[in-house]
Design a protein around this motif. Structure first.
Motif, PDB file in Angstrom:
ATOM      1  N   LEU A 134     -22.755 163.215  98.570  1.00 38.45           N
ATOM      2  CA  LEU A 134     -21.507 162.364  98.099  1.00 38.45           C
ATOM      3  C   LEU A 134     -20.490 162.369  99.312  1.00 38.45           C
ATOM      4  CD1 LEU A 134     -20.539 163.039  94.683  1.00 38.45           C
ATOM      5  CD2 LEU A 134     -22.296 161.410  95.406  1.00 38.45           C
ATOM      6  N   GLU A 135     -20.795 163.767 100.267  1.00 36.93           N
ATOM      7  CA  GLU A 135     -19.860 163.840 101.490  1.00 36.93           C
ATOM      8  C   GLU A 135     -20.613 162.998 102.745  1.00 36.93           C
ATOM      9  OE1 GLU A 135     -18.162 168.480 100.945  1.00 36.93           O
ATOM     10  OE2 GLU A 135     -19.787 167.967 102.400  1.00 36.93           O
ATOM     11  N   SER A 136     -21.909 162.569 102.439  1.00 36.50           N
ATOM     12  CA  SER A 136     -22.688 161.750 103.332  1.00 36.50           C
ATOM     13  C   SER A 136     -22.394 160.297 103.011  1.00 36.50           C
ATOM     14  CB  SER A 136     -24.136 162.215 103.287  1.00 36.50           C
ATOM     15  OG  SER A 136     -24.199 163.765 103.812  1.00 36.50           O
ATOM     16  N   ASN A 137     -21.715 159.787 101.838  1.00 36.69           N
ATOM     17  CA  ASN A 137     -21.335 158.620 101.570  1.00 36.69           C
ATOM     18  C   ASN A 137     -22.766 157.931 101.286  1.00 36.69           C
ATOM     19  OD1 ASN A 137     -18.884 158.876 102.696  1.00 36.69           O
ATOM     20  ND2 ASN A 137     -19.838 158.470 104.639  1.00 36.69           N
ATOM     21  N   LEU A 138     -23.778 158.571 100.608  1.00 36.31           N
ATOM     22  CA  LEU A 138     -24.926 157.916 100.048  1.00 36.31           C
ATOM     23  C   LEU A 138     -24.711 157.224  98.906  1.00 36.31           C
ATOM     24  CD1 LEU A 138     -27.734 160.920 100.728  1.00 36.31           C
ATOM     25  CD2 LEU A 138     -26.760 159.090 102.210  1.00 36.31           C
ATOM     26  N   THR A 139     -23.502 157.425  98.071  1.00 38.16           N
ATOM     27  CA  THR A 139     -23.302 156.722  96.892  1.00 38.16           C
ATOM     28  C   THR A 139     -22.881 155.119  97.572  1.00 38.16           C
ATOM     29  OG1 THR A 139     -21.127 157.515  96.926  1.00 38.16           O
ATOM     30  CG2 THR A 139     -22.661 158.308  95.185  1.00 38.16           C
ATOM     31  N   PHE A 140     -22.437 155.063  98.824  1.00 37.13           N
ATOM     32  CA  PHE A 140     -22.085 153.809  99.123  1.00 37.13           C
ATOM     33  C   PHE A 140     -23.423 153.060  99.731  1.00 37.13           C
ATOM     34  CE2 PHE A 140     -17.865 155.699 100.974  1.00 37.13           C
ATOM     35  CZ  PHE A 140     -17.349 155.792  99.535  1.00 37.13           C
ATOM     36  N   GLN A 161     -19.248 163.846  91.337  1.00 35.42           N
ATOM     37  CA  GLN A 161     -18.850 162.474  90.999  1.00 35.42           C
ATOM     38  C   GLN A 161     -17.846 162.183  89.989  1.00 35.42           C
ATOM     39  OE1 GLN A 161     -19.222 159.632  92.938  1.00 35.42           O
ATOM     40  NE2 GLN A 161     -19.288 157.930  91.410  1.00 35.42           N
ATOM     41  N   HIS A 162     -17.973 163.043  88.909  1.00 29.49           N
ATOM     42  CA  HIS A 162     -17.194 162.934  87.633  1.00 29.49           C
ATOM     43  C   HIS A 162     -15.756 163.253  87.727  1.00 29.49           C
ATOM     44  CE1 HIS A 162     -16.277 162.861  83.241  1.00 29.49           C
ATOM     45  NE2 HIS A 162     -15.710 164.260  83.517  1.00 29.49           N
ATOM     46  N   MET A 163     -15.633 164.269  88.624  1.00 28.33           N
ATOM     47  CA  MET A 163     -14.343 164.798  89.095  1.00 28.33           C
ATOM     48  C   MET A 163     -13.479 163.816  89.938  1.00 28.33           C
ATOM     49  SD  MET A 163     -15.398 168.686  89.901  1.00 28.33           S
ATOM     50  CE  MET A 163     -13.514 169.258  90.467  1.00 28.33           C
ATOM     51  N   GLY A 164     -14.398 163.069  90.931  1.00 25.46           N
ATOM     52  CA  GLY A 164     -13.596 162.047  91.556  1.00 25.46           C
ATOM     53  C   GLY A 164     -13.036 162.522  92.870  1.00 25.46           C
ATOM     54  N   VAL A 165     -13.094 163.723  93.336  1.00 19.67           N
ATOM     55  CA  VAL A 165     -12.485 164.327  94.356  1.00 19.67           C
ATOM     56  C   VAL A 165     -13.506 164.839  95.457  1.00 19.67           C
ATOM     57  CG1 VAL A 165     -10.848 166.148  95.264  1.00 19.67           C
ATOM     58  CG2 VAL A 165     -10.535 165.204  92.742  1.00 19.67           C
ATOM     59  N   ILE A 166     -13.497 164.058  96.469  1.00 16.64           N
ATOM     60  CA  ILE A 166     -14.321 164.208  97.478  1.00 16.64           C
ATOM     61  C   ILE A 166     -13.536 164.480  98.782  1.00 16.64           C
ATOM     62  CG2 ILE A 166     -16.353 163.467  98.956  1.00 16.64           C
ATOM     63  CD1 ILE A 166     -17.132 161.677  96.602  1.00 16.64           C
ATOM     64  N   ARG A 167     -13.365 165.579  99.388  1.00 15.46           N
ATOM     65  CA  ARG A 167     -12.389 166.004 100.238  1.00 15.46           C
ATOM     66  C   ARG A 167     -12.675 165.662 101.768  1.00 15.46           C
ATOM     67  NH1 ARG A 167      -8.352 168.511  97.363  1.00 15.46           N
ATOM     68  NH2 ARG A 167      -8.877 169.459  95.255  1.00 15.46           N
ATOM     69  N   LYS A 168     -14.183 165.864 101.839  1.00 17.57           N
ATOM     70  CA  LYS A 168     -14.685 165.487 103.230  1.00 17.57           C
ATOM     71  C   LYS A 168     -15.722 164.471 103.190  1.00 17.57           C
ATOM     72  CE  LYS A 168     -16.121 169.784 103.376  1.00 17.57           C
ATOM     73  NZ  LYS A 168     -16.865 170.872 103.762  1.00 17.57           N
ATOM     74  N   ALA A 245     -11.717 150.925  97.240  1.00 16.11           N
ATOM     75  CA  ALA A 245     -11.102 152.050  96.677  1.00 16.11           C
ATOM     76  C   ALA A 245     -11.386 153.247  97.494  1.00 16.11           C
ATOM     77  CB  ALA A 245     -11.616 152.269  95.265  1.00 16.11           C
ATOM     78  N   ASN A 246     -12.013 153.408  98.338  1.00 16.32           N
ATOM     79  CA  ASN A 246     -12.342 154.620  99.116  1.00 16.32           C
ATOM     80  C   ASN A 246     -11.928 154.479 100.787  1.00 16.32           C
ATOM     81  OD1 ASN A 246     -14.732 154.289  97.207  1.00 16.32           O
ATOM     82  ND2 ASN A 246     -14.197 156.492  97.408  1.00 16.32           N
ATOM     83  N   LYS A 247     -11.229 153.375 100.944  1.00 21.04           N
ATOM     84  CA  LYS A 247     -10.492 153.151 102.290  1.00 21.04           C
ATOM     85  C   LYS A 247      -9.142 153.608 102.472  1.00 21.04           C
ATOM     86  CE  LYS A 247     -13.460 149.016 103.443  1.00 21.04           C
ATOM     87  NZ  LYS A 247     -13.514 147.697 103.756  1.00 21.04           N
TER      88      LYS A 247
END
Length: 247
Positions: A134-140, A161-168, A245-247
């Motif tokens: 998720l930090e590597s943006n693989l979901t995108f 993903q469920h928590m929705g908090v990716i700080r890096k 939403a991630n910008k």
């Protein structure tokens, strides 16, 4: 990618991977085939090309093929439209013989393009045991499934993903000056003006690269030190192909 066209054919799949870890990757796949009658071998008779777009619209349009040109595979790059198409041909063929409008460029040009777009690739950008999906943006980039069965790391990935908090996240960066002469070590610390840690440098080419940065700090002045101890400012950016939403 799946190659057989009907259920009567023996299923064949092509898997793209970093050639620098060919042996380890094949061993990893064989570990999980259990007793299945599956043959795993490199395709030394094929070569892979990237057909990169010059414009955003061009990235979605299928490249015009030479009459009679027969690629083994021509498919959109699944990561992002800005990466164009993946072309697989016989090793003795040349890309221009299949896509006549293409201009053959160097691997360096390819890597600069994807760094500018913030697209990681291979073990250099995504070091095993260090990079998180998720930090590597693989979901995108269609790189993570939240619906399939169990896989290694699924619990941590699903919980994050469920928590929705990716700080890096991995961000594309531009250096204030080319750093090829001195170089920057992979994993070098990215700092704020006050000297606080903001992230880690991953890899780059000339004056562009990618770094794992704290999202809240990408708008403040940042710098990194070269291998010779000199300070170079960096400017992160948010890729235009990311979900809004991630910008």
């Amino acid at each position: 990618m799946e190659l057989h066209e009907n259920l009567e054919e023996e299923p064949n799949f092509l898997v793209e991977f970093d050639s620098s870890v060919s042996g380890a990757f094949q061993s990893h796949l064989k570990l999980y085939k259990i007793r299945r009658k599956v043959s795993i071998s490199p395709c030394s008779d094929l070569s892979l090309w990237a057909v990169l777009p010059q414009t955003a619209a061009e990235g979605l349009a299928k490249p015009l093929l030479e009459k009679g040109g027969r690629p083994v595979v021509l498919t959109p790059d699944p990561r992002a439209a800005c990466m164009g198409w993946r072309l697989i041909i016989q090793k003795e063929d040349v890309a221009q013989d299949v896509v006549p409008t293409a201009q053959v460029r160097s691997a360096k040009d390819y890597h600069k393009h994807r760094y500018q777009k913030g697209i990681p690739e291979g073990v250099k950008d995504l070091p095993p045991g260090v990079a998180l999906p998720l930090e590597s943006n693989l979901t995108f980039m269609n790189g993570v499934s939240f619906t399939k069965g169990c896989y290694i790391g699924q619990e941590l990935t699903a919980r994050t993903q469920h928590m929705g908090v990716i700080r890096k996240r991995l961000f594309p960066i531009r250096f204030s000056a080319p750093v090829t002469a001195e170089g920057i070590s992979a994993g070098a610390t990215v700092l704020t003006e006050s000297g606080k840690q903001a992230g880690k440098y991953r890899a780059g080419e000339d004056d562009v690269g990618i770094a794992l940065l704290q999202s809240e700090k990408i708008k403040v002045p940042l710098y990194i030190k070269t291998s010779q101890g000199h300070q170079v400012n960096i400017i992160p950016s948010v890729p235009d192909w990311w979900p809004k939403a991630n910008k």
